[in-house]
Scaffold this motif. Structure first.
Motif, PDB file in Angstrom:
ATOM      1  N   ASN A 176       3.966  -6.533   9.635  1.00  0.00           N
ATOM      2  CA  ASN A 176       4.462  -5.414   8.869  1.00  0.00           C
ATOM      3  C   ASN A 176       5.867  -5.752   8.377  1.00  0.00           C
ATOM      4  OD1 ASN A 176       5.161  -2.990   7.756  1.00  0.00           O
ATOM      5  ND2 ASN A 176       4.706  -1.762   9.567  1.00  0.00           N
ATOM      6  N   LEU A 177       6.072  -5.708   7.074  1.00  0.00           N
ATOM      7  CA  LEU A 177       7.371  -6.036   6.484  1.00  0.00           C
ATOM      8  C   LEU A 177       8.183  -4.795   6.159  1.00  0.00           C
ATOM      9  CD1 LEU A 177       6.181  -8.905   4.115  1.00  0.00           C
ATOM     10  CD2 LEU A 177       7.286  -9.126   6.350  1.00  0.00           C
ATOM     11  N   GLY A 178       7.693  -3.629   6.549  1.00  0.00           N
ATOM     12  CA  GLY A 178       8.477  -2.407   6.397  1.00  0.00           C
ATOM     13  C   GLY A 178       7.894  -1.402   5.428  1.00  0.00           C
ATOM     14  N   TYR A 179       8.620  -0.279   5.303  1.00  0.00           N
ATOM     15  CA  TYR A 179       8.246   0.829   4.437  1.00  0.00           C
ATOM     16  C   TYR A 179       9.380   1.037   3.438  1.00  0.00           C
ATOM     17  CZ  TYR A 179       4.953   1.634   8.207  1.00  0.00           C
ATOM     18  OH  TYR A 179       3.957   1.480   9.139  1.00  0.00           O
ATOM     19  N   HIS A 180       9.019   1.234   2.168  1.00  0.00           N
ATOM     20  CA  HIS A 180      10.039   1.317   1.120  1.00  0.00           C
ATOM     21  C   HIS A 180       9.677   2.399   0.116  1.00  0.00           C
ATOM     22  CE1 HIS A 180      11.524  -2.434   2.785  1.00  0.00           C
ATOM     23  NE2 HIS A 180      10.255  -2.789   2.865  1.00  0.00           N
ATOM     24  N   LYS A 181      10.673   3.179  -0.288  1.00  0.00           N
ATOM     25  CA  LYS A 181      10.438   4.250  -1.250  1.00  0.00           C
ATOM     26  C   LYS A 181      10.223   3.695  -2.653  1.00  0.00           C
ATOM     27  CE  LYS A 181      12.255   8.081   1.209  1.00  0.00           C
ATOM     28  NZ  LYS A 181      11.078   8.816   1.579  1.00  0.00           N
TER      29      LYS A 181
ATOM     30  N   TRP B 161       0.835  -1.203   0.000  1.00  0.00           N
ATOM     31  CA  TRP B 161       0.000   0.000   0.000  1.00  0.00           C
ATOM     32  C   TRP B 161       0.864   1.246   0.000  1.00  0.00           C
ATOM     33  CZ3 TRP B 161      -1.220  -4.163   3.121  1.00  0.00           C
ATOM     34  CH2 TRP B 161      -2.479  -4.725   2.949  1.00  0.00           C
ATOM     35  N   TRP B 162       0.326   2.315  -0.599  1.00  0.00           N
ATOM     36  CA  TRP B 162       0.974   3.625  -0.513  1.00  0.00           C
ATOM     37  C   TRP B 162       0.592   4.242   0.827  1.00  0.00           C
ATOM     38  CZ3 TRP B 162       4.894   6.114  -2.244  1.00  0.00           C
ATOM     39  CH2 TRP B 162       5.004   7.484  -2.052  1.00  0.00           C
ATOM     40  N   TYR B 163       1.605   4.654   1.577  1.00  0.00           N
ATOM     41  CA  TYR B 163       1.384   5.252   2.899  1.00  0.00           C
ATOM     42  C   TYR B 163       1.687   6.739   2.776  1.00  0.00           C
ATOM     43  CZ  TYR B 163       1.577   5.625   8.009  1.00  0.00           C
ATOM     44  OH  TYR B 163       1.348   5.969   9.319  1.00  0.00           O
ATOM     45  N   ASP B 164       0.626   7.544   2.673  1.00  0.00           N
ATOM     46  CA  ASP B 164       0.756   8.984   2.409  1.00  0.00           C
ATOM     47  C   ASP B 164       1.591   9.712   3.455  1.00  0.00           C
ATOM     48  OD1 ASP B 164      -0.268   9.802  -0.008  1.00  0.00           O
ATOM     49  OD2 ASP B 164      -2.339   9.888   0.710  1.00  0.00           O
ATOM     50  N   LEU B 165       1.394   9.366   4.719  1.00  0.00           N
ATOM     51  CA  LEU B 165       2.065  10.075   5.799  1.00  0.00           C
ATOM     52  C   LEU B 165       3.587  10.055   5.637  1.00  0.00           C
ATOM     53  CD1 LEU B 165       1.498  11.615   8.442  1.00  0.00           C
ATOM     54  CD2 LEU B 165       1.748   9.446   9.641  1.00  0.00           C
TER      55      LEU B 165
ATOM     56  N   LYS C 256       5.081   8.918   2.733  1.00  0.00           N
ATOM     57  CA  LYS C 256       5.373   8.936   1.293  1.00  0.00           C
ATOM     58  C   LYS C 256       6.225   7.728   0.894  1.00  0.00           C
ATOM     59  CE  LYS C 256       3.443  12.996   0.665  1.00  0.00           C
ATOM     60  NZ  LYS C 256       2.014  12.916   0.700  1.00  0.00           N
ATOM     61  N   THR C 257       5.808   6.552   1.375  1.00  0.00           N
ATOM     62  CA  THR C 257       6.505   5.301   1.069  1.00  0.00           C
ATOM     63  C   THR C 257       5.478   4.195   0.844  1.00  0.00           C
ATOM     64  OG1 THR C 257       6.645   4.744   3.412  1.00  0.00           O
ATOM     65  CG2 THR C 257       8.556   5.856   2.455  1.00  0.00           C
ATOM     66  N   TRP C 258       5.961   3.080   0.336  1.00  0.00           N
ATOM     67  CA  TRP C 258       5.125   1.884   0.161  1.00  0.00           C
ATOM     68  C   TRP C 258       5.232   1.038   1.413  1.00  0.00           C
ATOM     69  CZ3 TRP C 258       1.901   1.855  -3.776  1.00  0.00           C
ATOM     70  CH2 TRP C 258       2.189   2.645  -4.887  1.00  0.00           C
ATOM     71  N   GLN C 259       4.089   0.703   1.974  1.00  0.00           N
ATOM     72  CA  GLN C 259       4.050  -0.147   3.161  1.00  0.00           C
ATOM     73  C   GLN C 259       3.794  -1.582   2.704  1.00  0.00           C
ATOM     74  OE1 GLN C 259       0.878   0.681   5.923  1.00  0.00           O
ATOM     75  NE2 GLN C 259       1.833  -0.529   7.537  1.00  0.00           N
ATOM     76  N   VAL C 260       4.537  -2.529   3.290  1.00  0.00           N
ATOM     77  CA  VAL C 260       4.403  -3.937   2.913  1.00  0.00           C
ATOM     78  C   VAL C 260       3.936  -4.718   4.139  1.00  0.00           C
ATOM     79  CG1 VAL C 260       5.571  -5.941   1.936  1.00  0.00           C
ATOM     80  CG2 VAL C 260       6.322  -3.643   1.294  1.00  0.00           C
ATOM     81  N   ARG C 261       2.874  -5.495   3.940  1.00  0.00           N
ATOM     82  CA  ARG C 261       2.324  -6.328   5.017  1.00  0.00           C
ATOM     83  C   ARG C 261       1.983  -7.702   4.457  1.00  0.00           C
ATOM     84  NH1 ARG C 261      -2.277  -2.655   7.950  1.00  0.00           N
ATOM     85  NH2 ARG C 261      -0.909  -1.139   8.905  1.00  0.00           N
TER      86      ARG C 261
END
Length: 188
Positions: A78-83, A58-62, A64-69
């Motif tokens: 939660n597998l992290g946040y990635h640009k 998912w795109w995580y607006d807060l 500005k990264t892609w969230q992986v779950r």
């Protein structure tokens, strides 16, 4: 209908596997839209379609990264946040492969337990063996957690768990050696 189409084009659906619609459209039964998957894979493909076009990313607006779950046993991990979207999708795919391997190992252990009990256990009321399907059903009903260790070392725990759903006993037989053996020394 999709199961029938799969069988007509391929072969029987292996035990424990399901047919999934790749594009998530349940009435799109074209063979190129069907695949054989585990139950976990099939349920993971039912999530809503996100901006990434890939489930679990998912795109995580807060931030500005892609969230992986990913969801495992009804728990979200939660597998992290990635640009980078490609990195996020790759991480999700890697997690899916690990879960698939874990599922395959578990299915292998379940099969070993079923095979062992089919060969060695009986219904003490009828003195007849149980069918593999009946044993597998009892394992599922009892929610038996089969560990990744030899089946023989956990068979007593398995029998105890399924005995609430299935009359079962394992009988061991001692074989008496009646053959006489002679010992000869090497010097003779």
């Amino acid at each position: 209908v999709h199961r029938l189409i799969w069988i007509l084009h391929n072969d029987l659906i292996p035990d424990g596997l399901q047919i999934d619609h790749i594009n998530r459209i349940r009435d799109d039964n074209r063979i190129e839209n069907l695949r054989v998957v585990t139950r976990r894979q099939n349920t993971s493909n039912h999530g809503k379609i996100t901006k990434s076009g890939y489930p679990g990313v998912w795109w995580y607006d807060l931030c500005k990264t892609w969230q992986v779950r990913i969801q495992v046993d009804k728990k979200t991990i939660n597998l992290g946040y990635h640009k980078d979207l490609n990195v996020a999708i790759a991480i999700r795919k890697e997690a899916e492969l690990k879960l698939q391997k874990k599922d395959e190992e578990r299915e292998k252990k379940i099969k070993q337990a079923v095979d062992f009990l089919t060969r060695n256990a009986i219904n003490p009321q009828t003195k007849m063996p149980h069918t593999p399907d009946r044993i597998k059903s009892a394992l599922e009903q009892a929610h038996v957690n089969i560990k990744n260790v030899p089946i023989e070392s956990q068979i007593q725990d398995i029998i105890h768990a399924i005995s609430k759903f299935l009359p079962i006993s394992v009988e061991t037989k001692k074989i008496k050696n009646t053959r006489k053996t002679r010992m000869r020394s090497i010097d003779q």
